[in-house]
Design a protein around this motif. Structure first.
Motif, short mmCIF file in Angstrom:
data_model
loop_
_atom_site.label_atom_id
_atom_site.label_comp_id
_atom_site.label_asym_id
_atom_site.label_seq_id
_atom_site.Cartn_x
_atom_site.Cartn_y
_atom_site.Cartn_z
N LEU A 18 13.51 -3.24 -17.15
CA LEU A 18 13.20 -3.30 -18.58
C LEU A 18 13.62 -2.03 -19.33
O LEU A 18 13.49 -1.97 -20.55
CB LEU A 18 11.69 -3.51 -18.78
N ALA A 19 14.09 -1.03 -18.61
CA ALA A 19 14.40 0.26 -19.22
C ALA A 19 15.61 0.15 -20.14
O ALA A 19 16.72 -0.12 -19.69
CB ALA A 19 14.65 1.31 -18.14
N LEU A 20 15.39 0.38 -21.43
CA LEU A 20 16.48 0.35 -22.39
C LEU A 20 17.42 1.52 -22.16
O LEU A 20 18.64 1.40 -22.30
CB LEU A 20 15.91 0.39 -23.81
N LEU A 29 13.83 -21.44 -19.69
CA LEU A 29 14.51 -20.22 -19.26
C LEU A 29 14.90 -20.25 -17.80
O LEU A 29 15.98 -19.79 -17.42
CB LEU A 29 13.61 -19.01 -19.53
N TYR A 30 14.02 -20.78 -16.97
CA TYR A 30 14.23 -20.66 -15.53
C TYR A 30 14.40 -22.00 -14.82
O TYR A 30 14.56 -22.01 -13.59
CB TYR A 30 13.05 -19.90 -14.91
N LYS A 31 14.36 -23.08 -15.59
CA LYS A 31 14.49 -24.42 -15.00
C LYS A 31 13.50 -24.60 -13.84
O LYS A 31 13.78 -25.32 -12.87
CB LYS A 31 15.92 -24.65 -14.49
N GLY A 32 12.36 -23.92 -13.98
CA GLY A 32 11.34 -24.03 -12.95
C GLY A 32 11.65 -23.25 -11.69
O GLY A 32 10.92 -23.35 -10.70
N LYS A 33 12.73 -22.44 -11.71
CA LYS A 33 13.12 -21.72 -10.50
C LYS A 33 13.37 -20.24 -10.81
O LYS A 33 14.51 -19.77 -10.84
CB LYS A 33 14.38 -22.33 -9.89
N PRO A 34 12.30 -19.49 -11.07
CA PRO A 34 12.47 -18.05 -11.30
C PRO A 34 12.78 -17.33 -10.01
O PRO A 34 12.76 -17.93 -8.93
CB PRO A 34 11.10 -17.64 -11.84
N ASN A 35 13.09 -16.07 -10.10
CA ASN A 35 13.39 -15.26 -8.92
C ASN A 35 12.10 -15.04 -8.13
O ASN A 35 11.29 -14.19 -8.47
CB ASN A 35 14.00 -13.92 -9.36
N PRO A 90 6.19 -0.46 -5.22
CA PRO A 90 7.61 -0.87 -5.29
C PRO A 90 7.87 -2.18 -6.03
O PRO A 90 8.83 -2.26 -6.80
CB PRO A 90 8.00 -0.98 -3.81
N ALA A 91 7.04 -3.20 -5.83
CA ALA A 91 7.29 -4.49 -6.48
C ALA A 91 7.17 -4.38 -8.00
O ALA A 91 7.97 -4.95 -8.74
CB ALA A 91 6.32 -5.54 -5.94
N ASN A 92 6.17 -3.66 -8.48
CA ASN A 92 6.01 -3.47 -9.93
C ASN A 92 7.10 -2.56 -10.49
O ASN A 92 7.61 -2.77 -11.59
CB ASN A 92 4.63 -2.89 -10.25
N ALA A 93 7.46 -1.52 -9.73
CA ALA A 93 8.49 -0.58 -10.18
C ALA A 93 9.82 -1.29 -10.38
O ALA A 93 10.58 -0.97 -11.31
CB ALA A 93 8.63 0.56 -9.17
N ARG A 94 10.11 -2.24 -9.52
CA ARG A 94 11.38 -2.98 -9.62
C ARG A 94 11.46 -3.74 -10.94
O ARG A 94 12.51 -3.77 -11.59
CB ARG A 94 11.49 -3.94 -8.44
N SER A 132 11.32 -14.95 -23.97
CA SER A 132 12.69 -15.41 -24.24
C SER A 132 13.64 -14.24 -24.40
O SER A 132 14.77 -14.28 -23.90
CB SER A 132 12.71 -16.26 -25.51
N ARG A 133 13.20 -13.22 -25.08
CA ARG A 133 14.10 -12.11 -25.42
C ARG A 133 14.48 -11.26 -24.21
O ARG A 133 15.54 -10.66 -24.19
CB ARG A 133 13.44 -11.24 -26.50
N ILE A 134 13.58 -11.18 -23.24
CA ILE A 134 13.87 -10.34 -22.08
C ILE A 134 13.92 -11.17 -20.80
O ILE A 134 13.69 -10.66 -19.70
CB ILE A 134 12.82 -9.22 -21.94
N ALA A 135 14.24 -12.45 -20.94
CA ALA A 135 14.24 -13.36 -19.79
C ALA A 135 15.14 -12.86 -18.67
O ALA A 135 14.77 -12.91 -17.49
CB ALA A 135 14.66 -14.76 -20.23
N ASP A 136 16.31 -12.36 -19.01
CA ASP A 136 17.24 -11.88 -17.99
C ASP A 136 16.68 -10.66 -17.26
O ASP A 136 16.80 -10.54 -16.04
CB ASP A 136 18.60 -11.54 -18.61
N GLN A 137 16.08 -9.76 -18.04
CA GLN A 137 15.56 -8.55 -17.42
C GLN A 137 14.39 -8.86 -16.48
O GLN A 137 14.20 -8.18 -15.47
CB GLN A 137 15.11 -7.56 -18.51
N LEU A 138 13.62 -9.90 -16.82
CA LEU A 138 12.52 -10.31 -15.93
C LEU A 138 13.04 -10.84 -14.61
O LEU A 138 12.28 -10.97 -13.64
CB LEU A 138 11.64 -11.36 -16.62
N GLN A 139 14.31 -11.15 -14.57
CA GLN A 139 14.93 -11.61 -13.33
C GLN A 139 15.78 -10.52 -12.69
O GLN A 139 16.55 -10.78 -11.77
CB GLN A 139 15.80 -12.84 -13.62
N GLY A 140 15.68 -9.30 -13.23
CA GLY A 140 16.36 -8.17 -12.62
C GLY A 140 17.74 -7.88 -13.16
O GLY A 140 18.48 -7.07 -12.59
N ILE A 141 18.14 -8.53 -14.26
CA ILE A 141 19.47 -8.33 -14.85
C ILE A 141 19.42 -7.17 -15.85
O ILE A 141 18.50 -7.06 -16.64
CB ILE A 141 19.96 -9.62 -15.54
#
Length: 654
Positions: A309-311, A630-636, A300-304, A581-590
C-alpha cells in the motif's frame, strides 16, 4: 556538523537500558541513525521505533550539554501528546534537555514562542490575549450581515482561519493557494479585513495568524534567522509528514540551508493524512535519505499487505513475534458483508478475536486493544447509499472523539471528558471551561490584566482577591464533579450556574448575554446497549472494540484492527468510490502505478495508516458486490483468509 560531538557505543548502551525491554538492543539501522549528527531525512516504516531511536539520540546528546558554543537542541513534533511522551520518558533522566537553551514542543508552540509572540509584542507593546481557533471564533463577526453571507459559503471556515497570503504589509484574505476569494474592492473584503485587523489589535489570533506574524517578523528582521541558527545547532522534527506546507516552508527558511545546523526530518510520507495538501511527496523534498525498514509492530503477513500500500515505495520488514519469541501466524482476513449483514461486521470481528483468544493466539491479559476504524463518518447531507462508519456502528458519535474548549450549550460540558485515571481532573477542566465561556459571553475580563480569564488566571484571581470565597469556590467545584460522576447532571448544571453567578457578582456582572447558552438543552447521543463503559465502544463476550476514524488512531498500536471500507468522493478512473475498489490491486500485492489519481493516492495513504496499526489480527470489511466484481470470488489466498459475515453473526469460511 555544528560542532565536534561523537555519540559512542557506551552512550547507546545507556539509552538501550532506559528505553528498551531488558535484553533488547538497537539494530544496525537504528544505531546508524542515532550516531549520525549530520543533516538528513529519515523515512521510517510504521512500528519502526523511530521516536524511540530519536529519544536515544537525545539521551546521548544530553550527556554533552552544555555545548561549548552555548547552543541548544530543538525538538519539534506535531501534537502535544507526542511532546508529552518525550517529556514523560526523558524528563527525569535528562533534566538539562528541558532547560534553556533547549526547546521541546509542537510546531505551533515553537512558532508562537520564538516568532509570533515576540513580533506581536514588538508591534503592539503587549502580549496577545490568546492564540486559539475556538476562542477566536467566539470573538469574530460582530457584523451579522457578513456572518449570514459567509454562512452560505462552504469555504467560510477556510476564509476565516486558514493561512493568509499578504500583499506587501497588507493582510490578504483567502484560501491556501487561492488568495483572492473576494476582490479587495468589495465591501465584503473590506469588512472581513476590518474584523481581522480589529481582532489582531485586540489580541485574539487564530492558530494560523501566528504564521502570518512569523512571516512578517522574518521579513522585517531577517537577522532572527541567524539568531535561531546559533541558538539551536541541532534541530529534530518528528512526524514531518504531518506538517502543512506553510509549516514546512517556514522550517526550510529557518534551517533548510544552514551549514552550522544539523537539521533532521523524521517521518513517513506514506502516513501523510493530516496535512491539508494532498501531495505530501511534492511538499517534502527529501535530502540525504536514510530508512528504518524493520517494524516491531507488524508480523510478516501484515507487513506484506502494508508494504503493497506504500505510495512512496519502502521495504516493510515484519519483525513482530509473540512474547516468547514464537512467530505470529494470524493471516489477515477479508470480512465480506452484504446489505443485510453490515451491522454484523463488528460483532463478527469480536467473535474472531474471541476464537483467537481461546486458541491462545492472542493473550487477552497483555494484548487487549481492539479497534474498528473507517475513513469517514456520516454527515447529515449524505445519501442513504453512502456507506460510512455509522452504518457499521449506529451509535458512533464524533462528539465523543475529541474534547473541545467550547460546546454549544453549558450542559454539554458535563457530558464530555476523559475517563480513566485523569477522569476527575478532566471533569473539573470541562466545568471550568464552561464557566469561562459564560464569562467571555458576558464580556468579562480579568481586572488585573484586562484580558480574558484562563482557568489558571481565574483560580488565581479568586484565591488572591477573594480568599474567603476561594474555599467555597473549591468546594463547589468538587461538589459539581461529584454530582457529575454520580450522573446527577441536572443538579450539577444548576450548581455550575449558581457558581457562575457568584463569580460574576464579584465582577459586578449578571447573566445577560449568556442566557441562551445556559438555557439551551443538550441532547446526548443515543447509544446502543452494547456501549457499557464508554461511547464508541462495542462490547461482546468481554471483547471491547473501540470504534473510531482512521485519523483518530494514527500513531496507535492495536492488537486487532478492523478496517471498514467507506464511501469517499466521486468515482475516479473507473476505480469506484470505496477503498476496496480503488486499491484492489494493491490488496493483492500489486505495486502502485506511478500515474495514480489523487483520490486513489488518498485511499492508499488512509489504508496504509489503518492497516499498519495491528500487531496480531488485521481485517478488512468489503461488500459482497465489490468482492465478487474485483476478485471473481478468488482473492489471493496466500495473503488473505476470507470470511462471509452472516446476519446471525456466525463465522463461515469461504
Amino acid at each position: 556538523m555544528p560542532q565536534e560531538i561523537e555519540i559512542t557505543d557506551d552512550q547507546i548502551r545507556i539509552a538501550e537500558k532506559v528505553l528498551l525491554p531488558k535484553g533488547k538492543i538497537f539494530d544496525d539501522q537504528r544505531v546508524s541513525f542515532i550516531k549520525d549528527l549530520t543533516s538528513h531525512d529519515l523515512h521510517a516504516v510504521p512500528g519502526s521505533g523511530k521516536t524511540t531511536a530519536l529519544l536515544a539520540k537525545l539521551i546521548a546528546l544530553e550527556q554533552h550539554l552544555p555545548f561549548i558554543n552555548r547552543s541548544g537542541i530543538l525538538v519539534i513534533s506535531h501534537t502535544n501528546a507526542a511532546v508529552d511522551e518525550i517529556k514523560n520518558k526523558l524528563g527525569h533522566i535528562c533534566p538539562r534537555l528541558f532547560a534553556y537553551p533547549n526547546f521541546i514542543g509542537t510546531i505551533q508552540g515553537f512558532v508562537d514562542s520564538f516568532l509570533a509572540v515576540p513580533y506581536y509584542k514588538c508591534v503592539y507593546r503587549r502580549r496577545p490575549v490568546r492564540i486559539d481557533d475556538e476562542i477566536y471564533y467566539e470573538n469574530h463577526f460582530p457584523d451579522y450581515k457578513l456572518k449570514f453571507l459567509l454562512s452560505k459559503r462552504s469555504d467560510a471556515d477556510k476564509i476565516l482561519y486558514d493561512y493568509r497570503l499578504r500583499d506587501g504589509n497588507k493582510l490578504m484574505l483567502g484560501l491556501k493557494n487561492t488568495p483572492f476569494v473576494f476582490k479587495s474592492t468589495t465591501d465584503t473584503y473590506k469588512n472581513i479585513l476590518k474584523i481581522k485587523t480589529e481582532l489582531r489589535e485586540n489580541g485574539f489570533l487564530c492558530f494560523d495568524d501566528a504564521y502570518i506574524l512569523a512571516q512578517e517578523y522574518l521579513e522585517k528582521y531577517p537577522g532572527i534567522i541567524n539568531f535561531l541558527r546559533k541558538r539551536f545547532n541541532f534541530v529534530f522534527v518528528d512526524e514531518m509528514q504531518d506538517m502543512d506546507k506553510h509549516q514546512y516552508d517556514l522550517l526550510e527558511i529557518l534551517f533548510g540551508d544552514a551549514q552550522d545546523v544539523a537539521y533532521q526530518r523524521i517521518g513517513d510520507k506514506n502516513q501523510a493524512i493530516f496535512n491539508s495538501e494532498s501531495e505530501m511527496e511534492d511538499i517534502w523534498q527529501e535530502r540525504n535519505l536514510k530508512e528504518l525498514n524493520g517494524s516491531h509492530r507488524l508480523h510478516p503477513a501484515n507487513a506484506r499487505i502494508v508494504e503493497s500500500l506504500a505510495l512512496n515505495p519502502i521495504a516493510v520488514v515484519g519483525n513482530k513475534t509473540n512474547v516468547d519469541g514464537t512467530a505470529i501466524k494470524i493471516k489477515p482476513i477479508l470480512l465480506v458483508y452484504d446489505d443485510s449483514s453490515i451491522d454484523a461486521v463488528i460483532p463478527c470481528f469480536a467473535d474472531i478475536i474471541k476464537e483467537l483468544v481461546d486458541a491462545k493466539e492472542i493473550n487477552i491479559s497483555t494484548d487487549n486493544v481492539h479497534k474498528a476504524v473507517a475513513w469517514t463518518a456520516a454527515k447529515p447531507t449524505d445519501k442513504a447509499h453512502m456507506v460510512k462508519l455509522n452504518h457499521y456502528y449506529n451509535g458512533f458519535s464524533k462528539e465523543h472523539v475529541k474534547l473541545k474548549i467550547n460546546y454549544p450549550c453549558l450542559e454539554a460540558y458535563l457530558h464530555y471528558h476523559h475517563g480513566g485515571d485523569d477522569k476527575l481532573a478532566s471533569i473539573r477542566k470541562s466545568i471550568l471551561n464552561g464557566i469561562l465561556r459564560i464569562l467571555r459571553l458576558e464580556e468579562v475580563t480579568n481586572p488585573l490584566t484586562k484580558r480574558s480569564f484562563t482557568k489558571k488566571s481565574l483560580v488565581g484571581w479568586i484565591k488572591y482577591e477573594f480568599p474567603s470565597f476561594y474555599q467555597s469556590f473549591k468546594l463547589q467545584l468538587y461538589q459539581i464533579v461529584k454530582l457529575n460522576i454520580e450522573q446527577n447532571k441536572k443538579e450539577a448544571l444548576h450548581s455550575i450556574i449558581k457558581l457562575s453567578v457568584d463569580i460574576l457578582a464579584k465582577l459586578s456582572k449578571n447573566i445577560v448575554n449568556s442566557k441562551s447558552f445556559i438555557s439551551t438543552k443538550h441532547t446526548p447521543t443515543v447509544v446502543t446497549a452494547n456501549v457499557i463503559e464508554k461511547a464508541n465502544c462495542y462490547v461482546k463476550n468481554g471483547i471491547h472494540i473501540d470504534v473510531a476514524t482512521v485519523h483518530a488512531v494514527k500513531g496507535q498500536t492495536h492488537t486487532s484492527t478492523l478496517y471498514l471500507e467507506s464511501f469517499y468522493q466521486i468515482n475516479v478512473s473507473g476505480k469506484g468510490q470505496y477503498e476496496s475498489s480503488r486499491i484492489a490491486d494493491q490488496l493483492q500485492g500489486i505495486a502502485v502505478p506511478e500515474n495514480a489519481h489523487e483520490y486513489i493516492k488518498q485511499s492508499l495513504k488512509m489504508t496504509y495508516v489503518g492497516f499498519s496499526r495491528a500487531t496480531h489480527l488485521l481485517a478488512f470489511g468489503i461488500h459482497k458486490s465489490r468482492f465478487e466484481a474485483l476478485y471473481k470470488g478468488k482473492p489471493n489466498i496466500e495473503l488473505w483468509r476470507v470470511i462471509v459475515v452472516q446476519s446471525s453473526v456466525k463465522i463461515a469460511d469461504n
